[in-house]
Every structure is written in C-alpha cells, then in structure tokens.
Design an enzyme around this catalytic site. Structure first.
Site, PDB file in Angstrom:
ATOM      1  CB  CYS A   2       5.437  14.163  47.731  1.00 37.95           C
ATOM      2  SG  CYS A   2       5.387  15.944  47.575  1.00 37.95           S
ATOM      3  NE  ARG A  27       8.532   9.845  50.949  1.00 38.64           N
ATOM      4  CZ  ARG A  27       9.660   9.562  50.302  1.00 38.64           C
ATOM      5  NH1 ARG A  27      10.388   8.546  50.685  1.00 38.64           N
ATOM      6  NH2 ARG A  27      10.052  10.284  49.280  1.00 38.64           N
ATOM      7  CD1 TRP A  75       6.086  18.320  53.867  1.00 33.19           C
ATOM      8  CD2 TRP A  75       7.385  19.272  52.323  1.00 33.19           C
ATOM      9  NE1 TRP A  75       6.959  19.150  54.507  1.00 33.19           N
ATOM     10  CE2 TRP A  75       7.760  19.761  53.587  1.00 33.19           C
ATOM     11  CE3 TRP A  75       8.057  19.745  51.201  1.00 33.19           C
ATOM     12  CZ2 TRP A  75       8.781  20.681  53.762  1.00 33.19           C
ATOM     13  CZ3 TRP A  75       9.078  20.664  51.374  1.00 33.19           C
ATOM     14  CH2 TRP A  75       9.427  21.125  52.646  1.00 33.19           C
ATOM     15  CG  ASN A 101       7.042  12.132  45.375  1.00 34.80           C
ATOM     16  OD1 ASN A 101       5.890  12.509  45.499  1.00 34.80           O
ATOM     17  ND2 ASN A 101       7.547  11.090  46.017  1.00 34.80           N
ATOM     18  N   GLY A 102       8.791  15.924  43.608  1.00 33.74           N
ATOM     19  CA  GLY A 102       9.879  16.712  43.023  1.00 33.74           C
ATOM     20  C   GLY A 102       9.410  18.103  42.662  1.00 33.74           C
ATOM     21  CD  GLU A 482      21.727  15.652  65.828  1.00 34.11           C
ATOM     22  OE1 GLU A 482      21.956  16.475  64.933  1.00 34.11           O
ATOM     23  OE2 GLU A 482      20.820  14.815  65.743  1.00 34.11           O
ATOM     24  CE  LYS A 486      17.085  14.913  66.185  1.00 30.79           C
ATOM     25  NZ  LYS A 486      18.188  14.822  65.279  1.00 30.79           N
ATOM     26  CD  GLU A 489      14.766  17.482  64.009  1.00 30.29           C
ATOM     27  OE1 GLU A 489      14.574  17.631  62.795  1.00 30.29           O
ATOM     28  OE2 GLU A 489      15.651  16.740  64.457  1.00 30.29           O
ATOM     29  CG  HIS A 505      32.680  37.215  70.266  1.00 31.92           C
ATOM     30  ND1 HIS A 505      33.615  38.211  70.279  1.00 31.92           N
ATOM     31  CD2 HIS A 505      33.273  36.122  70.810  1.00 31.92           C
ATOM     32  CE1 HIS A 505      34.744  37.733  70.789  1.00 31.92           C
ATOM     33  NE2 HIS A 505      34.556  36.473  71.123  1.00 31.92           N
ATOM     34  CE  LYS A 604      14.103   9.480  58.635  1.00 33.30           C
ATOM     35  NZ  LYS A 604      14.894   9.982  59.775  1.00 33.30           N
TER      36      LYS A 604
HETATM   37  C1  F6R Z   1      17.184  16.052  61.715  1.00 34.09           C
HETATM   38  C2  F6R Z   1      17.222  15.341  60.449  1.00 34.09           C
HETATM   39  C3  F6R Z   1      17.694  16.073  59.255  1.00 34.09           C
HETATM   40  C4  F6R Z   1      18.527  15.146  58.347  1.00 34.09           C
HETATM   41  C5  F6R Z   1      18.849  15.885  57.035  1.00 34.09           C
HETATM   42  C6  F6R Z   1      19.697  15.031  56.110  1.00 34.09           C
HETATM   43  O1  F6R Z   1      16.706  15.257  62.743  1.00 34.09           O
HETATM   44  O2  F6R Z   1      16.864  14.194  60.371  1.00 34.09           O
HETATM   45  O3  F6R Z   1      18.395  17.224  59.590  1.00 34.09           O
HETATM   46  O4  F6R Z   1      19.691  14.790  59.021  1.00 34.09           O
HETATM   47  O5  F6R Z   1      17.656  16.217  56.374  1.00 34.09           O
HETATM   48  O6  F6R Z   1      19.024  13.880  55.718  1.00 34.09           O
HETATM   49  P1  F6R Z   1      19.793  12.629  55.139  1.00 34.09           P
HETATM   50  O7  F6R Z   1      20.690  12.115  56.191  1.00 34.09           O
HETATM   51  O8  F6R Z   1      18.713  11.663  54.751  1.00 34.09           O
HETATM   52  O9  F6R Z   1      20.574  13.127  53.952  1.00 34.09           O
END
Ligand code: F6R
Length: 609
Positions: A2, A27, A75, A101-102, A482, A486, A489, A505, A604
C-alpha cells in the site's frame, strides 16, 4: 504494498494527493482512495481499480475541496479488492478518517469487543478497527486518542489520520511500517516513500517506530507514545525527480536494466582506494575480520539470490563458512550463533518486514548486523549496526534488476576484502580479481549493446511458452534462480530453477517435446557436468537455450540456441549472465503486452509478513 500520501497546506489537497499516489503506483495496488477535509466535513472518494478510475471519479480531484487530506493505494490483505474495502476508512459519524499500511494482527479481537459496544463495520478490513477504536477513545484530543490506540494495536502500521474537529492538523504514526514527513514552502506532507513528495521537497524526516507526528500548515511536531515532544533532524534526499522518471524508456524496468553499468560502478568505485578495497562503513578492524567464524546472509527474493552468490564467493575466496537463509524462515528457526558471527541482511528497500524481523532476531542474539541496503535512511539501514549502501539509485520497477546487480557487487567486495585480510588470496590473485571486477560495468554495457536485438528476436519465439526450466551448477544455479524469478514474475510463464544435477531426481519427469530449458554454463569446471544434464533433457524433447562464455564450443554442439557472454573470472560471470536473463524476461513480457512495471499480485516493498 500500500501507499500513503497526506497533505496540509494552502493548495487544494486532492490533486496533490492524486499526483503523489501515482508516484507510489510502482509499489503495487488494487484500489485507491482520498479523504479531504473542507473545514466542516470530511469527504471520502474511493474505488477498486487503478488511479485513473479514482481520478475520473473525482474529476482529477476537483470534486473534493479542501487543503487537508490523505490518500491511499491499497494492496489487499484483509478482504478482497473492492470499493468498500478501499481506504480511507471512516468512523460511523464520519468525523475521523484513516489510511493504513500494514496488518493489525489482533483486529478480530478488537472488532468483537467494539461490536459488543454497538459499533458496526462496513468493510472486511483490519483498518476499519483502527478508525472505530480511535472513535472509542477520542474525547476531543487527537494525540491522546492516538497514543491510547497504540497500546491496543498489535501488528504493523503506518497511519495517516484526519479529524473533522481539527481541519488545520494532519496526524501520522508508525510501527514497523515506513513513513516519512516532508516539509516545504508549499505545505507539509506524509508519505510511505520519497517519490510521492519529491516534486515539492527533498527535506524529509524519517518517522521512527512508536513516534506520532502532528503536521500543521506552519510546521511539524514529533511526539513519543507518552506524548513527550521529540527533537528531530531533517535529512536531505539526494536523488531528484529525473531519477524517478522513465526518461524516454517504455518501462522503468528497461531503464533500470540500462542503468546497471552506472549502478555497479557507483557501488564499486568509492570502495577502491590505491588499488585496494576499503570498506570504511564495515566498521570492522582486521582482527574482527580474521576472527570471523561464521556469516549468515539473510534476505528475501532476488536479494536472497544475491546472498547465494555471496555464499559461493565468500566461502571460496575468504574461506569463512556462510549460511544463506530466506528471512521468513530465519526469523523463526532459532539458529546457532558462534561467538564471532556476522549477520548480513540484504535488502533493496530496507523495509521488507521479514528481513527487518530477521535483523532484530540477530541483534537480540548479540550478533553484529551489517545491512546491505539501497534506500538511504530505511528501517534496515537505521537498525543495522553498520550499513553498506548499494548505490543503485531509486528502483521503481517491481522486478529488481539494478539493485540486484549492485547487491552482487557488494558480495564480491566483501569476499575479496575478507580474503585479503585473512590472507587466503595472494597479492597477484587479489590484483587479478580486482581488475576483473572493475571491468564488470563496461562488460555489462557491451552486453546490453551487443545482445539486445538478438534477445528481442529470441523472446518473440518464446512468447507462447507455457513452462520453462533454468538449470546450472554452483554460481550458475544462483543465476538460474534469479532468471527464473524474473521470467515468472513479469511474464507469468511458469518457470522453475534447478541445480542441474538435481533434475534426474524428479523434475525431469516434466520435460516433454518443446519444453524450454535455459542452461547456464559459465563455470568452466562444472560445464561438462551441466552439459551432460542438458543432453539428457534434449534427448527427451526439450528446446535448449544455453548461456555460456566466449570460447566455449561445447554449448554450440548440444544447444538449439546459444548466447555468449565475455569470459571473465568464474566468480563474476553471474553479473553478466543475469543481464541476458533480465532482457529475455523483459522482452517476453513486453511481447505479451504485460504491464510489467506493475505485475499482478506483486508489490515493490513487502512491508507485511
Ligand atoms: C524480485 C524482487 C523481490 C525482492 C524481494 C526483497 O524481482 O524484487 O523478490 O528482491 O521482495 O525485497 P528487498 O530487497 O526490498 O528486501
């Protein structure tokens, strides 16, 4: 997660709030709303959907008159996205409005008690209990009511609150959820993140846990939960609006991919002095480093993947045992801390709830904590014993790219620095590795220039793919994780990453005609092994795209497609291969027409558990 914006000043609040909320769109959110006080009443407008819908509903904010207001992008956590569940929430008499938020963990208990006292609820949210609880304890003094509810609420919150009786005051309070206050000639602000207010001011106060703020048109006052005045110093935000704008790129994600050479350079260069790595902010002397018995690296998502690379390079170069943990697991697993342990928390936002909780857990166990953080002044940066900033600049796209690359850089710097102090590397090897490391920004730039067109073409071929597997060994496995994250998501293609040796396995059962397998082969000593695994899946019908270093001919023989990266030392190849993986994910998602800066269901900065 949020977003919150609040404004009190001489201008109309609603258009400013709407504009601020657009800067927090990154976000992640599913509904939005505004509450504005016109001096006699509080007017609320809120709806499910994008800010565009709210803007249309309020004619760009024109229908809500008043110079005091709060805004929110939600959110959903408690209750589905809907008009009713959107914030702001009112008390029954519509005299108090709250954005939150929270998560309030004991909201059910509070709700039942309030219902017994005759309160009625409109929404399914935990937030509505906050405003009704305020109503219960409000006897004409906002500060007293806020400090009272703080003793009742469990969980995390950042709140923006307005009272009809106080049209010249805006209130805010936080616990375990980020909140800043901005002050300017145009008026004063609250926000959950800097971009929301950057157009008006760079002068901000970071609100600490348990602090309450009263904002007026003239200034701001801070209080602790006992309502004692607090003196606080403002900070100046260094980055400007341009850094948080798209600058001609179609998406923030693409802009941020292109910014990686600079981000890595900015993280690297200030820490190299006279041909040696110097990390002053570590605040560890040579003896402290020599005595290190153990390192925990704790993080979430991509930051966790950077931590995995940290494990490979620190163990290999500095010979210190490293355990890497997901923060959501670490915080509950009761780990054993040998005497000289360092816990490293990696986080772009510095606000991730699980990472912050893991940090506190380590500190509770008297363990020294180093934060590797991108957002200056964030909670993890403030609570860690020491902070090593990754200088990626503001990262707006939900899917991280440049922050992740700078986290890798921080891992290499620490590994080499520790190795040098502990004398596990001789001078020649150290110099050679440092030289290679310094070449990484330029090589990333070359890769972007050289490979983009080919990747666009490859991506167009893979748009219809339903499943994808990423495989690799050692550090290539961490790149596979990674790359897979990517892809899934932002393109919504199902993808999984496996250590190449693990396929047999179980997962190999999923390989059928045309399944896409992306093989990473950048670790010379392991490439033959991974190549055998690739042959195994190819003979079961998989389509193979391999990423390997220039000079490796084996991959050409066994793959359907090969992309080559420059041959650098094996410890650093991931910084190059991951650029290819980011571009593949980006262009597949772009071909599918996905709103890839704001992928569905994602946020985010994950400030709830
Ligand atoms: C993926 C992504 C997330 C963040 C994760 C941690 O593209 O961005 O997996 O890496 O939510 O976020 P931070 O680094 O802000 O603690």
């Amino acid at each position: 997660m949020c977003g919150i914006v609040g404004y009190i000043g001489c201008n109309q609040a609603a258009p400013i709030l709407l504009e601020g909320l657009t800067k927090l769109e990154y976000r992640g959110y599913d509904s939005a709303g505004l509450a504005v006080c016109d001096g006699t009443r509080i007017h609320v407008s809120k709806c499910k959907g994008r800010l565009k819908v709210l803007s249309e509903l309020t004619k760009g904010g024109e229908t809500l008159k008043g110079t005091l207001g709060i805004g929110h992008t939600r959110w959903a956590t408690h209750g589905a996205p809907s008009d009713t569940n959107s914030h702001p929430h009112y008390n029954t008499n519509e005299t108090i409005a709250v954005v939150h938020n929270g998560i309030i963990e004991n909201y059910n208990k509070i709700k039942s008690r309030l219902c017994e006292k005759g309160y009625r609820f409109q929404s399914e949210t935990d937030t509505e209990v906050i405003v009704q609880l305020l109503d219960r304890y409000y006897t004409g003094d906002p500060l007293a009511a806020i400090s009272k509810i703080m003793t009742k609420l469990e969980g995390s919150y950042a709140l923006g609150i307005i009272f009809k009786d106080y049209p010249d005051e805006l209130y805010a309070v936080r616990r375990d959820n980020p909140l800043i206050v901005g002050v300017s000639e145009e008026g004063n602000f609250i926000a959950s993140d800097v971009p929301a207010i950057l157009k008006y001011t760079r002068k901000v106060f970071y609100v600490e846990n348990g602090e309450i703020v009263r904002l007026t048109r003239e200034g701001t006052q801070f209080f602790n939960s006992d309502l004692e005045h607090l003196a606080k110093e403002a900070s100046i935000v260094e980055w400007d609006m341009a850094a948080a704008e798209k600058g001609g790129y179609e998406h923030f994600m693409l802009k941020e991919i292109y910014e990686q050479p600079k981000a890595v350079k900015d993280t690297l260069h200030p820490r190299i002095k006279d041909g040696k790595i110097v990390i002053d902010e570590l605040n560890m002397n040579e003896d402290d480093i020599r005595k290190l018995e153990k390192i925990f690296i704790v993080a979430c998502g991509s930051a966790y993947h950077a931590g995995m690379t940290g494990k490979y390079v620190i163990e290999d170069l500095a010979r210190i045992p490293v355990e890497v943990d997901l923060a959501s697991e670490f915080r509950y697993r009761n780990p054993i801390y040998p005497k000289n342990t360092l816990t490293i928390i990696i986080s772009q936002s510095g606000e991730t709830a699980d990472s912050l909780a893991a940090l506190r857990e380590a500190k509770k166990n008297n363990c020294r904590v180093l934060g590797i953080v991108n957002v200056v002044g964030s909670s993890i940066a403030r609570e860690a014993d020491n902070v090593m900033y990754t200088w990626a600049g503001p990262e707006i796209a939900v899917a991280t790219t440049k922050a992740y690359s700078t986290q890798l850089t921080a891992m290499y710097l620490l590994a080499l620095h520790f190795a040098w102090i502990r004398q596990t590397l001789d001078r020649d090897k150290y110099d050679a590795l440092l030289k290679e490391l310094l070449s990484i920004p330029g090589r990333i730039e070359d890769i972007i220039k050289k490979n983009t067109t080919e990747i666009q073409y490859i991506a167009s071929k893979f748009v219809a793919v339903r499943d994808c597997f990423f495989i690799g060994r050692g550090n290539d496995y961490s790149a596979a994780l990674e790359g897979s994250l990517k892809l899934k998501e932002i393109s919504y293609i199902h993808s999984e990453a496996y250590p190449a040796g693990e396929l047999k396995h179980g997962p190999i059962a999923l390989i059928e005609e045309g399944t896409l397998v992306i093989g990473l082969l950048t670790q010379e000593k392991l490439n033959k092994k991974t190549a055998s695994n690739i042959v195994e899946v190819k003979s079961r019908g998989a389509f193979i795209l391999s990423i390997t270093c220039e000079g490796d001919e084996e991959a050409d023989r066994i793959s359907d497609l090969v992309i080559k990266i420059p041959a650098v030392d094996r410890h650093f190849t991931i910084s190059l291969s991951v650029i290819i993986l980011q571009l593949i994910a980006y262009y597949i998602a772009a071909c599918k027409g996905i709103d890839l800066d704001k992928p569905r269901n994602l946020a985010k900065s994950v400030t709830v558990e």
